[in-house]
Design an enzyme around this catalytic site. Sequence first.
Site, PDB file in Angstrom:
ATOM      1  CG  ASP A   1      56.128 -37.757 -50.879  1.00 32.64           C
ATOM      2  OD1 ASP A   1      56.639 -37.125 -51.700  1.00 32.64           O
ATOM      3  OD2 ASP A   1      55.870 -38.973 -51.029  1.00 32.64           O
TER       4      ASP A   1
ATOM      5  CG  HIS B   1      58.957 -28.116 -54.095  1.00 32.97           C
ATOM      6  ND1 HIS B   1      58.675 -29.314 -53.726  1.00 32.97           N
ATOM      7  CD2 HIS B   1      59.620 -28.510 -55.437  1.00 32.97           C
ATOM      8  CE1 HIS B   1      59.245 -30.237 -54.456  1.00 32.97           C
ATOM      9  NE2 HIS B   1      59.635 -29.860 -55.339  1.00 32.97           N
TER      10      HIS B   1
ATOM     11  CG  LEU C   1      58.524 -26.920 -31.926  1.00 32.89           C
ATOM     12  CD1 LEU C   1      58.098 -28.337 -31.415  1.00 32.89           C
ATOM     13  CD2 LEU C   1      57.927 -26.419 -33.046  1.00 32.89           C
TER      14      LEU C   1
HETATM   15  C1  IPE Z   1      60.821 -38.337 -49.048  1.00 26.66           C
HETATM   16  O1  IPE Z   1      60.011 -38.280 -50.379  1.00 26.66           O
HETATM   17  C2  IPE Z   1      61.773 -37.281 -49.125  1.00 26.66           C
HETATM   18  C3  IPE Z   1      61.134 -36.118 -48.507  1.00 26.66           C
HETATM   19  C4  IPE Z   1      59.825 -35.820 -48.237  1.00 26.66           C
HETATM   20  C5  IPE Z   1      62.186 -35.069 -48.427  1.00 26.66           C
HETATM   21  P1  IPE Z   1      60.382 -38.759 -51.756  1.00 26.66           P
HETATM   22  O2  IPE Z   1      59.241 -38.123 -52.613  1.00 26.66           O
HETATM   23  O3  IPE Z   1      61.739 -38.417 -51.957  1.00 26.66           O
HETATM   24  O4  IPE Z   1      60.224 -40.399 -51.652  1.00 26.66           O
HETATM   25  P2  IPE Z   1      59.916 -41.443 -52.534  1.00 26.66           P
HETATM   26  O5  IPE Z   1      61.013 -41.199 -53.848  1.00 26.66           O
HETATM   27  O6  IPE Z   1      58.693 -41.255 -52.767  1.00 26.66           O
HETATM   28  O7  IPE Z   1      60.307 -42.713 -51.815  1.00 26.66           O
HETATM   29  C1  IPE Z   2      57.969 -33.710 -51.509  1.00 26.48           C
HETATM   30  O1  IPE Z   2      57.259 -33.519 -52.174  1.00 26.48           O
HETATM   31  C2  IPE Z   2      59.088 -32.523 -51.216  1.00 26.48           C
HETATM   32  C3  IPE Z   2      60.365 -33.207 -51.492  1.00 26.48           C
HETATM   33  C4  IPE Z   2      60.951 -34.457 -51.487  1.00 26.48           C
HETATM   34  C5  IPE Z   2      61.465 -32.239 -51.461  1.00 26.48           C
HETATM   35  P1  IPE Z   2      57.480 -34.331 -53.826  1.00 26.48           P
HETATM   36  O2  IPE Z   2      58.294 -33.226 -54.562  1.00 26.48           O
HETATM   37  O3  IPE Z   2      58.250 -35.448 -53.506  1.00 26.48           O
HETATM   38  O4  IPE Z   2      56.262 -34.672 -54.460  1.00 26.48           O
HETATM   39  P2  IPE Z   2      55.755 -35.835 -55.260  1.00 26.48           P
HETATM   40  O5  IPE Z   2      55.930 -37.040 -54.220  1.00 26.48           O
HETATM   41  O6  IPE Z   2      56.494 -35.806 -56.478  1.00 26.48           O
HETATM   42  O7  IPE Z   2      54.231 -35.623 -55.373  1.00 26.48           O
HETATM   43 MG    MG Z   3      57.405 -37.485 -53.479  1.00 25.69          MG
END
Ligand code: IPE
Ligand code: IPE
Ligand code: MG
Length: 242
Positions: free
Chosen positions: A16, A33, A127
């Site tokens: 995240d 990303h 792995l």
């Molecule tokens: C969880 O992160 C999903 C992934 C890392 C793929 P999100 O950014 O979607 O989760 P929330 O919305 O903060 O709970």
């Molecule tokens: C995690 O990073 C990647 C996915 C959920 C695909 P985020 O896109 O949720 O990044 P934040 O949480 O908005 O910083």
């Molecule tokens: Mg996120």
Amino acid sequence: MDEGQKPLRHVAIIMDGNGRWATARGLPRVMGHHAGAQAVRRVVEASCELNLRALTLYAFSWENRDRPADEIQELMHLLEEFIRRETPTMLANGVRLRAIGRLDELPATVVESLQRVIARTAHGERLTLTLALSYGGRQEIVDAARRLAQQVQRGTVRPEQIDEALFAQQLYAPDLPDPDLLIRTSGEQRLSNFLLWQSSYTELYVTPKLWPDFTKADLIEAMAEYDRRERRFGRIAAAHAD
Ligand code: IPE
Ligand code: IPE
Ligand code: MG
């Protein structure tokens, strides 16, 4: 790592913070990303070097499907690129690729390249790398319940035979052990619908680091913290048991 009473076989990661990483640099979220994809490469390689047996990465949640279309498109593009670019390395390092989630919700081209690489790497023994895609823990449990209901309807299972073991066999990757350690980056302290069934006794580790900044050293630090934990599984501390 400790291979004795507390082995660390399976690490799961909620990757995240990509969006915040980009925003902090005045960049569009998708750049986060892109940087996140580099971190995935780093961490997969590190996991091989650290002799982990299983790594599960939360790459795209069921709820992430509600994000803007252009962000989803870029994530799918990055996923395809990752699979294509990393296949030779995965083959060379004995990585077996798998995927969990409602994969039929993904674009057909992504599913095709995924299936191809899953088949090609099926013999990897070092792995097991599992990508959670269009994945939701509740959805996985619902899908398992549905499959059991169908078996009951067909008469191949009696309701009283349903126990934790039989239920777990209906999950997306029943042969994968439960994660020992679950890492979440970016400081958020929630599961966000990840591996709800499997993480009932998983050790949780939250780091404020944003996913694109996560390195091998951070993985080692998380593993060292795991080593310091005492897993009790509802029992009393080993030191007090005679
Ligand atoms: C969880 O992160 C999903 C992934 C890392 C793929 P999100 O950014 O979607 O989760 P929330 O919305 O903060 O709970
Ligand atoms: C995690 O990073 C990647 C996915 C959920 C695909 P985020 O896109 O949720 O990044 P934040 O949480 O908005 O910083
Ligand atoms: Mg996120």
